[in-house]
Enzyme design. Structure first.
Site, mmCIF file in Angstrom:
data_model
loop_
_atom_site.group_PDB
_atom_site.id
_atom_site.type_symbol
_atom_site.label_atom_id
_atom_site.label_comp_id
_atom_site.label_asym_id
_atom_site.label_seq_id
_atom_site.Cartn_x
_atom_site.Cartn_y
_atom_site.Cartn_z
ATOM 1 N N ASN A 591 0.828 -1.205 0.000
ATOM 2 C CA ASN A 591 0.000 0.000 0.000
ATOM 3 C C ASN A 591 0.858 1.248 0.000
ATOM 4 O O ASN A 591 2.061 1.194 -0.282
ATOM 5 C CB ASN A 591 -0.914 -0.010 1.233
ATOM 6 C CG ASN A 591 -0.113 0.088 2.516
ATOM 7 O OD1 ASN A 591 0.921 -0.553 2.653
ATOM 8 N ND2 ASN A 591 -0.566 0.900 3.452
ATOM 9 N N CYS A 593 2.069 2.902 2.423
ATOM 10 C CA CYS A 593 3.115 2.936 3.444
ATOM 11 C C CYS A 593 3.814 1.597 3.641
ATOM 12 O O CYS A 593 4.514 1.398 4.630
ATOM 13 C CB CYS A 593 2.528 3.425 4.769
ATOM 14 S SG CYS A 593 1.745 5.052 4.664
ATOM 15 N N GLU A 595 3.029 -1.425 4.535
ATOM 16 C CA GLU A 595 2.789 -2.386 5.609
ATOM 17 C C GLU A 595 1.640 -3.346 5.314
ATOM 18 O O GLU A 595 1.443 -4.320 6.034
ATOM 19 C CB GLU A 595 2.528 -1.676 6.946
ATOM 20 C CG GLU A 595 1.125 -1.146 7.165
ATOM 21 C CD GLU A 595 0.888 0.210 6.530
ATOM 22 O OE1 GLU A 595 -0.061 0.899 6.940
ATOM 23 O OE2 GLU A 595 1.644 0.582 5.624
ATOM 24 N N ALA A 780 2.633 8.467 12.167
ATOM 25 C CA ALA A 780 3.205 9.807 12.360
ATOM 26 C C ALA A 780 2.269 10.717 13.143
ATOM 27 O O ALA A 780 2.696 11.419 14.062
ATOM 28 C CB ALA A 780 3.531 10.428 10.995
ATOM 29 N N THR A 781 0.985 10.711 12.815
ATOM 30 C CA THR A 781 0.071 11.663 13.435
ATOM 31 C C THR A 781 -0.513 11.157 14.741
ATOM 32 O O THR A 781 -0.578 11.905 15.720
ATOM 33 C CB THR A 781 -1.079 12.000 12.470
ATOM 34 O OG1 THR A 781 -0.542 12.195 11.165
ATOM 35 C CG2 THR A 781 -1.777 13.259 12.898
#
Length: 961
Positions: A591, A593, A595, A780-781
């Site tokens: 995908n 990212c 993973e 990250a967020t």
């Protein structure tokens, strides 16, 4: 001497009793127990009354006077037990039906009990200590004469244009609340500095802003100012949200125990009226849910976390945010519990987990749960067919999926290469690059509802004829019509190619319309068929092909990732050979990212729903609390499974795939923080072992929870024939990879510490609710929201300024500060040294070697430690992990060794290559007298122009959070 430190010892004006809220320590499905006692703390928060805290306070008072000798120990233990019983009995007698007690009342009773027991010396010292602490608090809050005079000269302009004197008492109340319980934080310092920057005629909202900014600028001196800044920001949020909903004009944190229940009902009502929330939210018992809100959990936020929520997550109307933090978590919980049979109880269970920060759902879930279009899934994977109608259909699917906050991974391998024959027009193909330019511009145009950039990654197998041009898509030179500056790219690499690289063999490129079955083959079947096609090419049977040295293409792949950060390196065969679902499809890509590893086809768009366990929240007394971890995961898996049924699907192929296979991806965040709590350096064998053991426990409990859900709800429909149904778990599937790849090309650890036999028996009996259960996203967020390190990342720097869509934030490593304080090394000189050395401790002579090892930053940790830890985790994960690689002074040789090692150690995917850029850490300070003054630090020169491939807060990375 500090007796009674568990019972705060200063005495501001007592509050009147406040209505009882639910017990945060109760069972997730239990209602508030009758007869429950609650304690009002000085900052207004209400917590459960605990006998043990009274006992601990009295014990500390005795130990401070009599010491902890063996002779005194027995007497102290017996006496404390009697005194505790007396104090507790007093309050239960007064309030047999339950109620609230102020902390000062408890301390008064402790004093009285000590006096009545004849423990006059203990009582005397306890009184003296309380008074000393009260004086310390008063001194801490005292304003300078200059500030008092400045405050008297300031008149504030209200929203209606009227002027009134600055309400310095309210300012002091708000700042005192913000600093309550925070060590080494000064109320006076915040107020004094803020007053220096106010003026007569200042707008009312600017007063609050000045307080927040002042606290922000002090973070580099003391990390706890981050929490103070967040609490000051809360005052702004309360004013904005409560007034919009008509609940109150102004409120302190103490007031929120009363206001939160009313605010929840007002929020739901107003949100539905504005067509921002789903109407079925009003079907919940809002009285019960309102009483379950825990206002004290507002105090957990760091400034970065709360500002991120405010800017990008809270529900708003005409740019007015009227969602408050605990309402936000409850709204998400209600959205996820909407179809539960006991939905009120489940909503409270989900709320307690989210608001505790023990687990956090992904960004799309946080954005959209409980709204009219609950697009809660994080990732979508598609395969693009080799015809014009299908290609533009796939681009339209990208647009629709991106519109509602999904991150995209596109498999472009089936599309024929440049120069391939097109029968319908009797012409030749232009290849994939012109279409990828359209994909790039679509991602820019459809920017996830305006909340984030559109985010897409294109994947291509290494044997595709267009691979060389594909490698150059992110270059800043060349024909810009054949460049894609805004999208990501990734290599989908067969094991056979890596073997040819290791063996210095040849490699042949083909157009997929000539070799259509290679796309769906992997392992030994791929190798055999590929070699047949090579023979056909050599004999002239296949005209369109190109043969080159495998190492030559490998060097170009490394060169492009060195220069542009793309394409990423991902490996086709381990993703497929270890996939539980290989009986009903093929994994054609990962995908956005890297993973997610799910099957795709013309009929199925793979979907994955993500969330992450906060690992440091489960480290207690220097060990991983397995019971707590199991409890967290059980609830988290249920929440993730609920997403599948509640989710809004903008394209039918996604809905079909998700309901058939029900994949989810539970990951982890805060791995680095967990190591800090364990006193372990990232670059160590102990860290690798912890990565192994912690992931084994997570895998065990996640599979167990999914199997228990299968017993309750039924297995996913394509379960039969899966690896699960054959008793092959993720760590067992390594055998399949070794068998197909060959033992000479892989090295993986096979250790295990848990008893897997009972779990295999449970799965054999119950099945699995979800085809895939685990995946480690970048986080990250959501890591920012919960105030922990991202995902499995090492610390970037120990002091730096983080930039993201919410602005710039000073980040200082609180664990480092704590350790330096313990050794008497934390001072302004140390802050200056950290700035000078760009957040690194390695060159600071007075820092001991053990701390230098523990607080080595990402570029100071050898890449092999990152790969070794990832390899241990991959053993237990049925999907993959977003693994960033940090390489200082990157060179072709370092990249070659690192990526070969990643493949050799059995990794499925890698993510960004991060290299040090020639930029320095920004510094914020109040020393200049200017709020938020920023200057540039010393640059770190590089021997070669290696750009940082992805900023630490690249918005594209957030789609999988």
């Amino acid at each position: 001497m500090q007796p009674g430190t568990d019972l705060p010892a200063t005495a501001p004006t007592r509050s009147n009793p406040i209505p009882t809220t639910s017990n945060p320590g109760a069972s997730p499905l239990a209602a508030t127990a009758p007869g429950q006692l609650r304690v009002i703390k000085r900052n207004g928060t209400v917590v459960a009354f605990e006998d043990s805290k009274v006992s601990v306070a009295i014990t500390k008072a005795f130990l401070a006077v009599e010491g902890g000798t063996a002779a005194a120990s027995s007497r102290i233990h017996e006496t404390v037990a009697k005194l505790t019983e007396q104090v507790v009995a007093t309050f239960k007698r007064r309030m047999p039906s339950g109620g609230t007690i102020h902390i000062e009342d408890i301390q008064d009773q402790v004093e009285l009990a000590l006096m009545r027991a004849g423990e006059h010396k203990i009582a005397r010292d306890y009184v003296i200590y309380r008074e000393a602490r009260a004086q310390e608090r008063a001194a801490k809050a005292a304003l300078s004469p200059e500030s008092q005079q400045a405050a008297e000269r300031i008149n504030v302009v209200q929203a209606d244009g009227s002027r009134s004197p600055l309400d310095i008492e309210r300012v002091r109340t708000i700042v005192a609340e913000a600093c309550e319980g925070l060590a080494d934080v000064s109320e006076a310092a915040i107020i004094d500095e803020a007053l220096r920057n106010l003026y007569d005629g200042v707008a009312a909202e600017e007063v609050s802003t000045a307080l927040v900014i002042t606290a922000r600028t002090l973070i580099e001196q003391e990390p706890n100012y981050s929490y103070a800044a967040a609490r000051l920001l809360l005052d702004n949020l309360r004013a904005e949200g409560l007034s919009f909903m008509g609940v109150a004009e102004l409120a302190t944190q103490q007031d929120m125990t009363i206001h939160y229940p009313a605010a929840l009902k007002a929020f739901i009502k107003r949100g539905i009226e504005l067509e921002l929330l789903a109407p079925d939210l009003q079907d919940f018992d809002l009285e019960e849910l309102g009483s379950a809100l825990l206002p004290e959990r507002d105090l957990q936020f760091s400034y970065l976390g709360l500002q991120t929520l405010y800017d990008r997550y809270f529900i708003h109307s005409d740019n007015t945010r009227f969602e408050l933090p605990q309402i936000f978590f409850m709204r998400v919980a209600m959205g996820l519990a909407a179809r539960e049979e006991a939905k009120n109880a489940r909503a409270i269970e989900f709320y307690r987990l989210l608001s505790s920060f023990d687990y956090m759902s992904s960004t799309p879930t946080l954005f959209n749960a409980g709204t009219l279009r609950p697009q809660l899934s994080s990732c979508y994977l598609t395969t693009v067919p080799d015809d014009l109608f299908g290609i533009y259909g796939a681009i339209q699917d990208n647009a629709m999926l991106s519109k509602f906050a999904g991150g995209l991974g596109n498999d472009w391998t089936p599309v024929r290469a440049l120069g391939a024959y097109i029968k319908g027009t009797n012409g030749k193909s232009q290849g994939i690059v012109p279409f990828l330019k359209v994909v790039n511009d679509t991602a820019v145009a459809v920017n996830q509802g305006g909340k984030r950039k559109g985010a897409v990654c294109a994947y291509l197998e290494t044997w595709h004829m267009d691979i060389e041009e594909f490698l150059e898509l992110r270059k800043n030179t060349g024909d810009d019509r054949r460049r894609t500056h805004d999208m990501n790219t990734a290599n989908w690499i067969p094991d056979l190619f890596m073997k040819r690289v290791f063996d210095d063999g040849d490699w042949t490129l083909f157009s997929p319309n000539d070799v259509p079955d290679l796309h769906d083959l992997y392992g030994k079947a791929f190798e055999e068929r590929y070699q047949q096609y090579e023979a056909m090419a050599a004999s002239g049977e296949l005209k369109l092909h190109k043969t080159l040295k495998a190492q030559s293409l490998w060097r170009k792949m490394l060169g492009m990732i060195f220069e542009t950060g793309h394409p990423w390196m991902t490996f086709k065969d381990p993703c497929n050979l270890r996939s539980p679902q290989q009986h009903c499809g093929v994994v054609h890509s990962s995908n956005l990212c890297t993973e997610i590893t799910l099957n795709t086809s013309a009929d199925e768009i793979a979907v994955c729903n993500l969330g992450s366990v906060n690992l440091p929240q489960h480290i207690e007394n220097g060990v991983l609390n397995l019971d707590k971890l199991r409890s967290t995961i059980r609830t988290a898996i249920r929440m993730l499974d609920n997403v599948i049924d509640i989710n809004y699907y903008s394209v039918p192929q996604a809905e079909q795939s998700n309901f058939r296979h029900r994949p989810i991806g539970m990951g982890v965040m805060g791995f680095q923080d967990a190591l800090y709590k364990l006193d372990v350096a990232y670059g160590s064998d102990q860290a690798v072992s912890f990565a192994d053991q912690s992931m084994e426990a997570i895998s065990y409990y996640a599979i167990e929870a999914s199997s228990e859900l299968a017993e309750e709800r039924g297995s996913y429909s394509s379960y039969e024939g899966s690896l699960w149904s054959q008793g092959i778990f993720p760590h067992d599937s390594l055998d399949l990879l070794i068998q197909h790849r060959g033992e000479d090309y892989i090295q993986v650890n096979r250790d295990q510490s848990m008893d897997w036999a009972p779990l295999k028996a449970k799965v054999a009996a119950n099945g699995m609710r979800n085809s895939n259960v685990m995946a480690i996203a970048p986080t990250a967020t959501i890591a920012n929201i919960t105030g922990v390190s991202q995902s499995i990342e090492p610390t970037y720097q120990n002091l730096y300024v983080k930039s993201n869509l919410s602005g710039e934030f000073t980040v200082v490593n609180p664990y480092l500060v704590k350790d330096l304080k313990a050794r008497g090394l934390w001072d302004k000189v140390m802050v200056n040294d950290l700035k000078y050395y760009d957040g690194s401790v390695q060159a600071i002579d007075r820092i001991p070697d053990d701390l230098k090892a523990k607080y080595a930053t990402a570029f100071e940790v050898e890449p092999r430690w990152l790969v070794d830890s990832a390899s241990r985790r991959q053993k237990w994960i049925d999907q993959a992990q977003s693994l960033n690689l940090y390489i200082n002074n990157a060179s072709g040789k370092k990249l070659d060794v690192t990526y070969r090692m990643a493949w050799f150690n059995g990794l499925k995917t890698t993510y960004y290559l991060r290299s040090l850029a020639a930029t320095g850490t920004e510094k914020s300070t109040v020393e200049s007298g200017k709020l938020n003054a920023v200057s540039s630090g010393s640059a770190t020169p590089q021997p070669a122009p290696v750009p940082q491939a992805c900023s630490l807060d690249d918005p594209d990375c957030e789609a999988c959070q």
